[in-house]
Design a protein around this motif. Sequence first.
Motif, PDB file in Angstrom:
ATOM      1  N   ASP A  91       0.836  -1.199   0.000  1.00  0.00           N
ATOM      2  CA  ASP A  91       0.000   0.000   0.000  1.00  0.00           C
ATOM      3  C   ASP A  91       0.878   1.259   0.000  1.00  0.00           C
ATOM      4  OD1 ASP A  91      -1.836   2.037   0.416  1.00  0.00           O
ATOM      5  OD2 ASP A  91      -3.029   0.860   1.841  1.00  0.00           O
ATOM      6  N   LYS A  92       1.067   1.823  -1.188  1.00  0.00           N
ATOM      7  CA  LYS A  92       1.923   2.996  -1.343  1.00  0.00           C
ATOM      8  C   LYS A  92       1.338   4.215  -0.623  1.00  0.00           C
ATOM      9  CE  LYS A  92       4.196   5.708  -4.951  1.00  0.00           C
ATOM     10  NZ  LYS A  92       4.382   5.852  -6.405  1.00  0.00           N
ATOM     11  N   THR A  93       0.026   4.392  -0.723  1.00  0.00           N
ATOM     12  CA  THR A  93      -0.625   5.544  -0.091  1.00  0.00           C
ATOM     13  C   THR A  93      -0.447   5.516   1.424  1.00  0.00           C
ATOM     14  OG1 THR A  93      -2.269   5.601  -1.855  1.00  0.00           O
ATOM     15  CG2 THR A  93      -2.813   6.782   0.164  1.00  0.00           C
ATOM     16  N   LYS A  94      -0.672   4.366   2.025  1.00  0.00           N
ATOM     17  CA  LYS A  94      -0.523   4.238   3.478  1.00  0.00           C
ATOM     18  C   LYS A  94       0.941   4.453   3.888  1.00  0.00           C
ATOM     19  CE  LYS A  94      -3.342   1.382   5.605  1.00  0.00           C
ATOM     20  NZ  LYS A  94      -3.948   0.155   6.174  1.00  0.00           N
ATOM     21  N   THR A  95       1.854   3.951   3.080  1.00  0.00           N
ATOM     22  CA  THR A  95       3.284   4.127   3.369  1.00  0.00           C
ATOM     23  C   THR A  95       3.656   5.605   3.291  1.00  0.00           C
ATOM     24  OG1 THR A  95       3.756   1.929   2.497  1.00  0.00           O
ATOM     25  CG2 THR A  95       5.624   3.419   2.733  1.00  0.00           C
ATOM     26  N   MET A  96       3.154   6.299   2.267  1.00  0.00           N
ATOM     27  CA  MET A  96       3.444   7.734   2.129  1.00  0.00           C
ATOM     28  C   MET A  96       2.885   8.521   3.323  1.00  0.00           C
ATOM     29  SD  MET A  96       5.072   8.740  -0.722  1.00  0.00           S
ATOM     30  CE  MET A  96       4.436  10.357  -1.053  1.00  0.00           C
ATOM     31  N   ARG A  97       1.668   8.207   3.730  1.00  0.00           N
ATOM     32  CA  ARG A  97       1.065   8.897   4.875  1.00  0.00           C
ATOM     33  C   ARG A  97       1.874   8.643   6.151  1.00  0.00           C
ATOM     34  NH1 ARG A  97      -4.663  10.392   4.150  1.00  0.00           N
ATOM     35  NH2 ARG A  97      -5.217   9.840   2.014  1.00  0.00           N
ATOM     36  N   THR A  98       2.365   7.433   6.292  1.00  0.00           N
ATOM     37  CA  THR A  98       3.169   7.097   7.475  1.00  0.00           C
ATOM     38  C   THR A  98       4.513   7.821   7.442  1.00  0.00           C
ATOM     39  OG1 THR A  98       2.083   4.935   7.527  1.00  0.00           O
ATOM     40  CG2 THR A  98       4.062   5.180   8.864  1.00  0.00           C
ATOM     41  N   VAL A  99       5.116   7.931   6.261  1.00  0.00           N
ATOM     42  CA  VAL A  99       6.373   8.682   6.113  1.00  0.00           C
ATOM     43  C   VAL A  99       6.147  10.139   6.517  1.00  0.00           C
ATOM     44  CG1 VAL A  99       7.985   9.628   4.405  1.00  0.00           C
ATOM     45  CG2 VAL A  99       7.462   7.189   4.395  1.00  0.00           C
ATOM     46  N   ILE A 100       5.064  10.738   6.024  1.00  0.00           N
ATOM     47  CA  ILE A 100       4.769  12.141   6.359  1.00  0.00           C
ATOM     48  C   ILE A 100       4.565  12.303   7.867  1.00  0.00           C
ATOM     49  CG2 ILE A 100       3.033  13.962   6.103  1.00  0.00           C
ATOM     50  CD1 ILE A 100       2.686  12.942   3.169  1.00  0.00           C
ATOM     51  N   ALA A 101       3.790  11.415   8.467  1.00  0.00           N
ATOM     52  CA  ALA A 101       3.541  11.490   9.916  1.00  0.00           C
ATOM     53  C   ALA A 101       4.839  11.323  10.707  1.00  0.00           C
ATOM     54  CB  ALA A 101       2.524  10.432  10.327  1.00  0.00           C
ATOM     55  N   THR A 102       5.691  10.416  10.269  1.00  0.00           N
ATOM     56  CA  THR A 102       6.969  10.191  10.960  1.00  0.00           C
ATOM     57  C   THR A 102       7.855  11.428  10.883  1.00  0.00           C
ATOM     58  OG1 THR A 102       6.846   7.827  10.495  1.00  0.00           O
ATOM     59  CG2 THR A 102       9.014   8.711  11.059  1.00  0.00           C
ATOM     60  N   LEU A 103       7.931  12.028   9.703  1.00  0.00           N
ATOM     61  CA  LEU A 103       8.732  13.247   9.556  1.00  0.00           C
ATOM     62  C   LEU A 103       8.200  14.346  10.468  1.00  0.00           C
ATOM     63  CD1 LEU A 103       9.288  13.247   5.684  1.00  0.00           C
ATOM     64  CD2 LEU A 103      11.067  13.006   7.437  1.00  0.00           C
ATOM     65  N   GLN A 104       6.895  14.490  10.520  1.00  0.00           N
ATOM     66  CA  GLN A 104       6.305  15.507  11.386  1.00  0.00           C
ATOM     67  C   GLN A 104       6.576  15.196  12.860  1.00  0.00           C
ATOM     68  OE1 GLN A 104       2.291  15.397   9.846  1.00  0.00           O
ATOM     69  NE2 GLN A 104       2.640  17.219   8.586  1.00  0.00           N
ATOM     70  N   LEU A 149       2.444   0.148  13.881  1.00  0.00           N
ATOM     71  CA  LEU A 149       1.194   0.632  14.474  1.00  0.00           C
ATOM     72  C   LEU A 149       0.108   0.805  13.416  1.00  0.00           C
ATOM     73  CD1 LEU A 149       2.623   3.251  16.997  1.00  0.00           C
ATOM     74  CD2 LEU A 149       1.743   0.956  17.503  1.00  0.00           C
ATOM     75  N   THR A 150       0.484   1.316  12.255  1.00  0.00           N
ATOM     76  CA  THR A 150      -0.491   1.485  11.174  1.00  0.00           C
ATOM     77  C   THR A 150      -1.002   0.138  10.675  1.00  0.00           C
ATOM     78  OG1 THR A 150       0.603   3.537  10.481  1.00  0.00           O
ATOM     79  CG2 THR A 150      -0.818   2.488   8.866  1.00  0.00           C
ATOM     80  N   ALA A 151      -0.110  -0.813  10.503  1.00  0.00           N
ATOM     81  CA  ALA A 151      -0.501  -2.138  10.008  1.00  0.00           C
ATOM     82  C   ALA A 151      -1.432  -2.847  10.975  1.00  0.00           C
ATOM     83  CB  ALA A 151       0.739  -2.989   9.755  1.00  0.00           C
ATOM     84  N   ASN A 152      -1.283  -2.568  12.263  1.00  0.00           N
ATOM     85  CA  ASN A 152      -2.115  -3.229  13.278  1.00  0.00           C
ATOM     86  C   ASN A 152      -3.262  -2.347  13.772  1.00  0.00           C
ATOM     87  OD1 ASN A 152      -0.742  -5.856  13.673  1.00  0.00           O
ATOM     88  ND2 ASN A 152       0.989  -4.498  14.035  1.00  0.00           N
ATOM     89  N   ASN A 153      -3.527  -1.267  13.030  1.00  0.00           N
ATOM     90  CA  ASN A 153      -4.636  -0.350  13.330  1.00  0.00           C
ATOM     91  C   ASN A 153      -4.624   0.141  14.771  1.00  0.00           C
ATOM     92  OD1 ASN A 153      -5.732  -0.437  10.723  1.00  0.00           O
ATOM     93  ND2 ASN A 153      -6.682  -2.413  11.198  1.00  0.00           N
ATOM     94  N   VAL A 154      -3.446   0.504  15.255  1.00  0.00           N
ATOM     95  CA  VAL A 154      -3.310   1.055  16.600  1.00  0.00           C
ATOM     96  C   VAL A 154      -3.192   2.572  16.462  1.00  0.00           C
ATOM     97  CG1 VAL A 154      -1.886   1.119  18.674  1.00  0.00           C
ATOM     98  CG2 VAL A 154      -2.145  -1.013  17.397  1.00  0.00           C
ATOM     99  N   ASP A 155      -4.008   3.318  17.205  1.00  0.00           N
ATOM    100  CA  ASP A 155      -3.939   4.778  17.136  1.00  0.00           C
ATOM    101  C   ASP A 155      -3.092   5.349  18.226  1.00  0.00           C
ATOM    102  OD1 ASP A 155      -5.472   5.062  14.870  1.00  0.00           O
ATOM    103  OD2 ASP A 155      -7.337   4.951  16.004  1.00  0.00           O
TER     104      ASP A 155
END
Length: 149
Positions: free
Chosen positions: A57-70, A143-149
Amino acid sequence: MLNKSTAVRITLIAITTSTVLLTGCQTMKERVLDSSADGQTSVELRAIQSRAFDTTDKTKTMRTVIATLQDLGFVVDKADLELGSVSATKLSGYALRMTVSVRPGASGKNMIVRANAQYNNMAVTDPKPYQDFFVSLQKSMFLTANNVD
């Protein structure tokens, strides 16, 4: 017809020119293969800058990269899902710029994330900033893969 001394001079000039040109080519080859100041080859640097993640899932990976950078204190300058690229800057006493690319792996079963850092327009070759980024990204991906917020 050339006399003997002229022929010898021409031969010596040709040999000298060839030697200088070949030496220049060898020097250029060494610079391309050994590009960093601390002796790392580009292959070693790429290994430090890249990680594979078990997702398609490229979209989910990109969103996670953005969140990590932030989370790491970066401000996102540009993000392009189609290109799979995110650029961000961290301005806390210094100018650290991080560009992260996300692309499918060769097998099609994973995503390759590659980070490129620059400090004041100089490439960062120290592994520490990359390790910090990838440790945080790995935790976020879990955390994203396991739907943990």
